[in-house]
Design an enzyme around this catalytic site. Sequence first.
Site, PDB file in Angstrom:
ATOM      1  N   LYS A  44       9.547  -6.546   4.479  1.00 50.40           N
ATOM      2  CA  LYS A  44       9.361  -5.581   5.547  1.00 50.40           C
ATOM      3  C   LYS A  44      10.726  -5.012   5.883  1.00 50.40           C
ATOM      4  O   LYS A  44      11.747  -5.672   5.677  1.00 50.40           O
ATOM      5  CB  LYS A  44       8.782  -6.330   6.770  1.00 50.40           C
ATOM      6  CG  LYS A  44       8.658  -5.518   8.005  1.00 50.40           C
ATOM      7  CD  LYS A  44       7.232  -5.526   8.528  1.00 50.40           C
ATOM      8  CE  LYS A  44       7.005  -4.411   9.527  1.00 50.40           C
ATOM      9  NZ  LYS A  44       6.894  -3.086   8.917  1.00 50.40           N
ATOM     10  N   LEU A  72       8.142  -0.346  12.862  1.00 51.55           N
ATOM     11  CA  LEU A  72       9.309  -1.101  12.389  1.00 51.55           C
ATOM     12  C   LEU A  72       9.491  -2.445  13.096  1.00 51.55           C
ATOM     13  O   LEU A  72      10.608  -2.902  13.328  1.00 51.55           O
ATOM     14  CB  LEU A  72      10.583  -0.249  12.507  1.00 51.55           C
ATOM     15  CG  LEU A  72      10.625   0.992  11.602  1.00 51.55           C
ATOM     16  CD1 LEU A  72      11.836   1.868  11.929  1.00 51.55           C
ATOM     17  CD2 LEU A  72      10.684   0.609  10.120  1.00 51.55           C
ATOM     18  N   CYS A 127      10.764   6.197   7.225  1.00 50.58           N
ATOM     19  CA  CYS A 127       9.639   5.838   8.089  1.00 50.58           C
ATOM     20  C   CYS A 127       9.208   7.094   8.828  1.00 50.58           C
ATOM     21  O   CYS A 127      10.021   7.754   9.468  1.00 50.58           O
ATOM     22  CB  CYS A 127      10.040   4.751   9.080  1.00 50.58           C
ATOM     23  SG  CYS A 127       8.694   4.346  10.186  1.00 50.58           S
ATOM     24  N   GLY A 213      -2.108   5.305   0.806  1.00 47.85           N
ATOM     25  CA  GLY A 213      -3.331   4.996   0.067  1.00 47.85           C
ATOM     26  C   GLY A 213      -3.733   6.088  -0.898  1.00 47.85           C
ATOM     27  O   GLY A 213      -2.954   7.002  -1.188  1.00 47.85           O
ATOM     28  N   SER A 262      -0.936  -0.106   0.148  1.00 49.02           N
ATOM     29  CA  SER A 262      -2.335  -0.050   0.570  1.00 49.02           C
ATOM     30  C   SER A 262      -3.276  -0.689  -0.446  1.00 49.02           C
ATOM     31  O   SER A 262      -4.357  -1.159  -0.082  1.00 49.02           O
ATOM     32  CB  SER A 262      -2.750   1.410   0.791  1.00 49.02           C
ATOM     33  OG  SER A 262      -1.848   2.026   1.681  1.00 49.02           O
TER      34      SER A 262
HETATM   35  C1  LIG Z   1       1.022  -1.150   7.447  1.00 51.52           C
HETATM   36  C2  LIG Z   1       2.147  -0.479   6.720  1.00 51.52           C
HETATM   37  C3  LIG Z   1       3.464  -0.774   7.074  1.00 51.52           C
HETATM   38  C4  LIG Z   1       4.528  -0.170   6.419  1.00 51.52           C
HETATM   39  N1  LIG Z   1       5.808  -0.507   6.769  1.00 51.52           N
HETATM   40  C5  LIG Z   1       6.859  -0.006   6.051  1.00 51.52           C
HETATM   41  C6  LIG Z   1       8.193  -0.437   6.306  1.00 51.52           C
HETATM   42  O1  LIG Z   1       8.461  -1.280   7.167  1.00 51.52           O
HETATM   43  N2  LIG Z   1       9.182   0.098   5.552  1.00 51.52           N
HETATM   44  C7  LIG Z   1       8.943   1.013   4.554  1.00 51.52           C
HETATM   45  O2  LIG Z   1       9.888   1.446   3.893  1.00 51.52           O
HETATM   46  N3  LIG Z   1       7.686   1.433   4.305  1.00 51.52           N
HETATM   47  C8  LIG Z   1       6.644   0.946   5.022  1.00 51.52           C
HETATM   48  N4  LIG Z   1       5.360   1.355   4.721  1.00 51.52           N
HETATM   49  C9  LIG Z   1       5.142   2.347   3.651  1.00 51.52           C
HETATM   50  C10 LIG Z   1       4.821   1.688   2.320  1.00 51.52           C
HETATM   51  O3  LIG Z   1       5.864   0.872   1.874  1.00 51.52           O
HETATM   52  C11 LIG Z   1       4.501   2.721   1.241  1.00 51.52           C
HETATM   53  O4  LIG Z   1       5.637   3.526   1.030  1.00 51.52           O
HETATM   54  C12 LIG Z   1       3.347   3.624   1.625  1.00 51.52           C
HETATM   55  O5  LIG Z   1       2.340   2.881   2.257  1.00 51.52           O
HETATM   56  C13 LIG Z   1       2.749   4.339   0.415  1.00 51.52           C
HETATM   57  O6  LIG Z   1       2.292   3.436  -0.568  1.00 51.52           O
HETATM   58  P1  LIG Z   1       0.748   2.969  -0.676  1.00 51.52           P
HETATM   59  O7  LIG Z   1      -0.084   4.185  -0.775  1.00 51.52           O
HETATM   60  O8  LIG Z   1       0.711   2.084  -1.885  1.00 51.52           O
HETATM   61  O9  LIG Z   1       0.459   2.220   0.570  1.00 51.52           O
HETATM   62  C14 LIG Z   1       4.274   0.766   5.390  1.00 51.52           C
HETATM   63  C15 LIG Z   1       2.945   1.063   5.047  1.00 51.52           C
HETATM   64  C16 LIG Z   1       1.885   0.457   5.681  1.00 51.52           C
HETATM   65  C17 LIG Z   1       0.479   0.793   5.279  1.00 51.52           C
END
Ligand SMILES: Cc1cc2nc3c(=O)[nH]c(=O)nc-3n(C[C@H](O)[C@H](O)[C@H](O)COP(=O)(O)O)c2cc1C
Lengths: 300, 255
Positions: A44, A72, A127, A213, A262
């Site tokens: 995280k 965050l 973010c 997602g 996701s």
């Molecule tokens: C619940 C949640 C929390 C996230 N927290 C962070 C984070 O702390 N730092 C970060 O760089 N990205 C964070 N992301 C973004 C993900 O790392 C990723 O870039 C984004 O979800 C797109 O990828 P995905 O479609 O596979 O989820 C978060 C995403 C989700 C869904």
Amino acid sequence: MKLSTEISGLKLRNPTILASGILGETGGTLLNVARNGAGAVTTKSIGIKPKKGNKNPTVLETEYGLINAVGLANPGIDNYENEIKTALKSKIPVIGSVFGKNKKEFVLVSKKMENFGVNAIELNMSCPHARGYGVEIGEDKKIVYDIVKNVKKTVDVPVFVKISVHTNILSLAKNIEFAKADAIVAINSLRGMKIDLDLKIPVLSNKIGGYSGPGIKPVGVRTVYEIASNVKIPVIGCGGVMNGKDAVEYMMAGASAVQIGSGVYYRGVDVFKKICDEIKLWMKKNGYKRIDEIIGVALK
Amino acid sequence: MNYPEIVRIAETKKETENIKTFRFKYNKKVRPGQFFMVWISGVDEIPMSVSYTDNFKGITVEQVGEATKALFKMKKGDKIGIRGPYGNGFKTPKGKVLFVAGGTGIIPVASLIEKIKKKNAVVVFGAKTKKKLFFMDRIKKSKLLISTDNGSFGYHGFASELVEEALRKEKFNSIITCGPEKMMKKILDLGIKHKIPVQASLERFMKCGIGICDSCAINGYHVCKDGPVFDDKTLGKMKDFGKFKREASGRRVRI
Ligand SMILES: Cc1cc2nc3c(=O)[nH]c(=O)nc-3n(C[C@H](O)[C@H](O)[C@H](O)COP(=O)(O)O)c2cc1C
Ligand code: FES
């Protein structure tokens, strides 16, 4: 068949990486993700002090993905050493995600992460929903250059920079390359919102959140393609990777590996194993022996 | 879809000075031990055990923080958001069952007790004082062993002491417990000593409720998804059980 890949010297047993912020707050969970087949795990995003994050609701499901505004939340770097130590027992690369509101914070947290033993640092400059952080820093290419350059001066492990599409990605990517970053991670979630029709208000307490997602995959693929066409440093693809074909698509667009967030929600924590099996199946059907042969094939 | 459905509160009932039940219609099937994420708009969204699992659902709430205080003030007709049910719930136990509830720990187990044949259930229920006992009419058909910390009702002492006595006197096929974690740790140890399988329902800070944010983590398990009910084997592997929990920031702190 070989699934191994490499990002600026960081060797991965396979190209699936846990994305930051999904399941990565605690060491025990990172270990469990490793057991479920990930090639590497990202923590995280960790900052200088403990942060509670936003009030709930912070995570919602929508038609084509998730929207989150966790805000965050993190225990702060000084409470994070044991989590890293636990995660490192997995013997796969642990990537420490770092956020800050200025150069000083990024440098300090990155240095501590390195001291705890992470194998790479990922700077979260993307973010989409936290005031004073993330995109608000990542959209200014001069600030980004300055932060990356200073972090690079301070640590020896590879430094990745995670960017958002809410920026001018090409000039930003070039600046990141100039600053000697080791890889670019694209993309973070997109700014989104969900309104409840009954209560007639945005559902997230923060109103705006990050959309992730399946719905964002085409945006991610396009972004990786454009970046890979314009810079020489490796790109790590992220956004909507749900299955092996999605991973292959990102790699064809130029990604050396993919991050999965996701997908954990949609397919369970063993999504990494599943995706690796699906990649192998695809390779077999298409006569590939090494996955790294497909990196960037769509770029010509 | 994991998205809150807006329901109207149909009925409220005061259980104690500080505890209230809210009933509403919500059609999804729920097992005892599962929980809802309850959205109080403008305030927060919090996990709550389901206290009535039939079609006319219910949650029972103790006023402890900002969100529960806001919920406490709500009346019949007011709207709340419900998503879930989440978590695994209790496995329906076979044979003779010893239920051990501490304080609000009675909330998730009451609807399971109601489902068990009365000759097969012994219920140990401990509370701080007589005034903090509730759901008595729901559990009274089973054999009851009540304790209060101040002796204002029943046995003067801790529930775990009553449990030790019950285990000496009778044979049980399983133990089901919910309450303060230190109490549950004692019950787990007693279960292991007497070779009786234990199920315990845990509580942790939650954000997503769907197994992705990691805020409810305990030694690699997620209370929202792998739990909230864990068996003795799994609890035995959790080094933090009864000792550490995590704050909203994820910082690990002593219980
Ligand atoms: C619940 C949640 C929390 C996230 N927290 C962070 C984070 O702390 N730092 C970060 O760089 N990205 C964070 N992301 C973004 C993900 O790392 C990723 O870039 C984004 O979800 C797109 O990828 P995905 O479609 O596979 O989820 C978060 C995403 C989700 C869904
Ligand atoms: S509450 Fe998010 S993982 Fe359990």
